[in-house]
Design an enzyme around this catalytic site. Structure first.
Site, short mmCIF file in Angstrom:
data_model
loop_
_atom_site.label_atom_id
_atom_site.label_comp_id
_atom_site.label_asym_id
_atom_site.label_seq_id
_atom_site.Cartn_x
_atom_site.Cartn_y
_atom_site.Cartn_z
N ASN A 12 0.87 -1.18 0.00
CA ASN A 12 0.00 0.00 0.00
C ASN A 12 0.90 1.22 0.00
O ASN A 12 1.48 1.57 1.02
CB ASN A 12 -0.90 -0.03 1.25
CG ASN A 12 -1.72 1.24 1.40
OD1 ASN A 12 -1.77 2.07 0.48
ND2 ASN A 12 -2.36 1.40 2.55
N TRP A 13 0.99 1.86 -1.16
CA TRP A 13 1.93 2.98 -1.29
C TRP A 13 1.38 4.27 -0.69
O TRP A 13 2.07 5.27 -0.64
CB TRP A 13 2.28 3.21 -2.77
CG TRP A 13 3.01 2.07 -3.41
CD1 TRP A 13 3.32 0.85 -2.83
CD2 TRP A 13 3.53 2.01 -4.73
NE1 TRP A 13 4.00 0.08 -3.73
CE2 TRP A 13 4.13 0.75 -4.91
CE3 TRP A 13 3.54 2.92 -5.81
CZ2 TRP A 13 4.75 0.38 -6.10
CZ3 TRP A 13 4.14 2.55 -6.99
CH2 TRP A 13 4.74 1.28 -7.13
N HIS A 98 -9.37 1.63 5.08
CA HIS A 98 -8.08 1.75 5.77
C HIS A 98 -8.25 2.71 6.95
O HIS A 98 -9.02 3.68 6.86
CB HIS A 98 -7.02 2.29 4.80
CG HIS A 98 -5.64 2.18 5.35
ND1 HIS A 98 -5.14 3.09 6.26
CD2 HIS A 98 -4.68 1.25 5.18
CE1 HIS A 98 -3.91 2.72 6.60
NE2 HIS A 98 -3.61 1.61 5.95
N GLU A 100 -6.55 5.04 7.97
CA GLU A 100 -6.28 6.45 7.66
C GLU A 100 -7.52 7.11 7.04
O GLU A 100 -7.81 8.27 7.31
CB GLU A 100 -5.05 6.55 6.74
CG GLU A 100 -3.78 6.25 7.53
CD GLU A 100 -2.67 5.60 6.73
OE1 GLU A 100 -2.72 5.58 5.49
OE2 GLU A 100 -1.73 5.07 7.39
N GLY A 176 3.04 2.44 10.73
CA GLY A 176 4.04 3.49 10.54
C GLY A 176 4.80 3.86 11.81
O GLY A 176 5.49 4.87 11.86
N SER A 216 3.83 -2.07 10.26
CA SER A 216 5.28 -2.19 10.41
C SER A 216 5.83 -3.57 10.02
O SER A 216 6.75 -4.08 10.67
CB SER A 216 5.71 -1.82 11.84
OG SER A 216 5.34 -0.47 12.12
N GLY A 237 3.02 -1.05 4.27
CA GLY A 237 3.07 0.38 3.95
C GLY A 237 4.50 0.79 3.65
O GLY A 237 5.01 0.57 2.54
N GLY A 238 5.17 1.37 4.64
CA GLY A 238 6.51 1.94 4.46
C GLY A 238 7.49 1.04 3.71
O GLY A 238 8.19 1.49 2.80
P1 13P Z 1 3.30 0.47 7.65
O1 13P Z 1 3.78 -0.81 7.03
O2 13P Z 1 4.04 1.68 7.16
O3 13P Z 1 3.23 0.37 9.14
O4 13P Z 1 1.78 0.69 7.14
C1 13P Z 1 0.87 -0.33 7.26
C2 13P Z 1 -0.34 0.02 6.50
O5 13P Z 1 -1.07 0.92 6.89
C3 13P Z 1 -0.62 -0.71 5.27
O6 13P Z 1 -1.91 -0.46 4.81
#
Ligand code: 13P
Length: 254
Positions: A12-13, A98, A100, A176, A216, A237-238
């Protein structure tokens, strides 16, 4: 890895990478993973990079995902992306609900459910995200929160649709932050999610649903997390923003 369900690793960028940067990243990932057929690998760039990345992944084993979907079709819905626009670009997956978007765009379970139904009606596979905040975990209401999100976000879907939906358990406190849930903490919630699925649609459906862990995930913790019986993939994510770290996660899932 010998698993009950085929693993699905998705990147997930989020709101990262210009079109040019996305092309470069997908080119690298495609080169490094060309021989990988054991797991489903999905990249989810921003909408602006879908058209070009779509051209790149044709005839590769990568699959394309988007990060949102309208709850309706074409029409006067400024700023929305209709399913047909994604289908034309060979997008297979859409990330929905998500944390967010739940937090910043105030998306509700009911809206997520409408989007998920719209995805299925248009042959897109939703990746429906659920997860508790740190305050909720500390208050001991993780299961209650996750169950509410699940029931609300899957409301109205048929058993067949639920069976092919991908779920992602993403504890908000692990996103994150570099603070991964321990493999046991994650497994416990995944097993609980499967129990909720049993109560919603029975054993056979629950057994087939793939549940990703997100928060993470990196090369160094992927193998242990993915080794848990109810963890069927990762939503990254990251670590998905660089080919090296994303490829390492995928390789550690095999
Ligand atoms: P991180 O891998 O950066 O913690 O993000 C996870 C995420 O929200 C994937 O959708």
């Amino acid at each position: 890895m010998d698993k009950a369900r085929r693993l699905i690793i998705a990147g997930n960028w989020k709101s990262n990478k210009t079109n040019a940067e996305a092309i470069a990243l997908v080119t690298e990932i495609k080169r490094d993973l060309h021989a990988v057929t054991e797991v489903d690998v999905v990249v989810c760039p921003a909408f602006t990079a879908l058209a070009e990345t779509s051209k790149l992944i044709v005839e590769s084993n990568l699959r394309l995902g988007a990060q949102n979907l309208s709850e309706t079709g074409y029409g006067a819905f400024t700023g929305e992306i209709a399913p047909g626009m994604l289908r034309e670009l060979s997008v297979r997956y859409v990330i929905l609900g998500h944390s967010e978007r739940r937090q910043f765009q105030k998306e509700s379970d009911a809206l997520v459910a409408k989007k998920a139904a719209n995805a299925h009606a248009n042959s897109l596979i939703p990746i429906v995200c659920v997860g508790e905040t740190l305050a909720e975990r500390e208050a001991g209401i993780t299961e209650q929160v996750v169950e509410g999100q699940l029931r609300g976000s899957l409301a109205g879907l048929t058993p067949e649709q639920v069976e092919t939906t991908v779920l992602a358990y993403e504890p908000v406190w692990a996103i994150g932050t570099g603070k991964t849930a321990s493999s046991q903490q994650a497994q416990d919630v995944h097993a609980f999610i499967r129990k909720v699925l049993v109560s919603l649609h029975g054993e056979a459906v629950a057994r087939r649903v793939r549940i990703q862990y997100g928060g993470s995930v990196k090369g160094s913790n992927a193998r242990e997390l993915l080794g848990q019986p109810d963890i069927d993939g990762a939503l990254v994510g990251g670590a998905s923003l660089e080919a090296k770290s994303f490829v390492e996660i995928v390789k550690n899932s095999i």
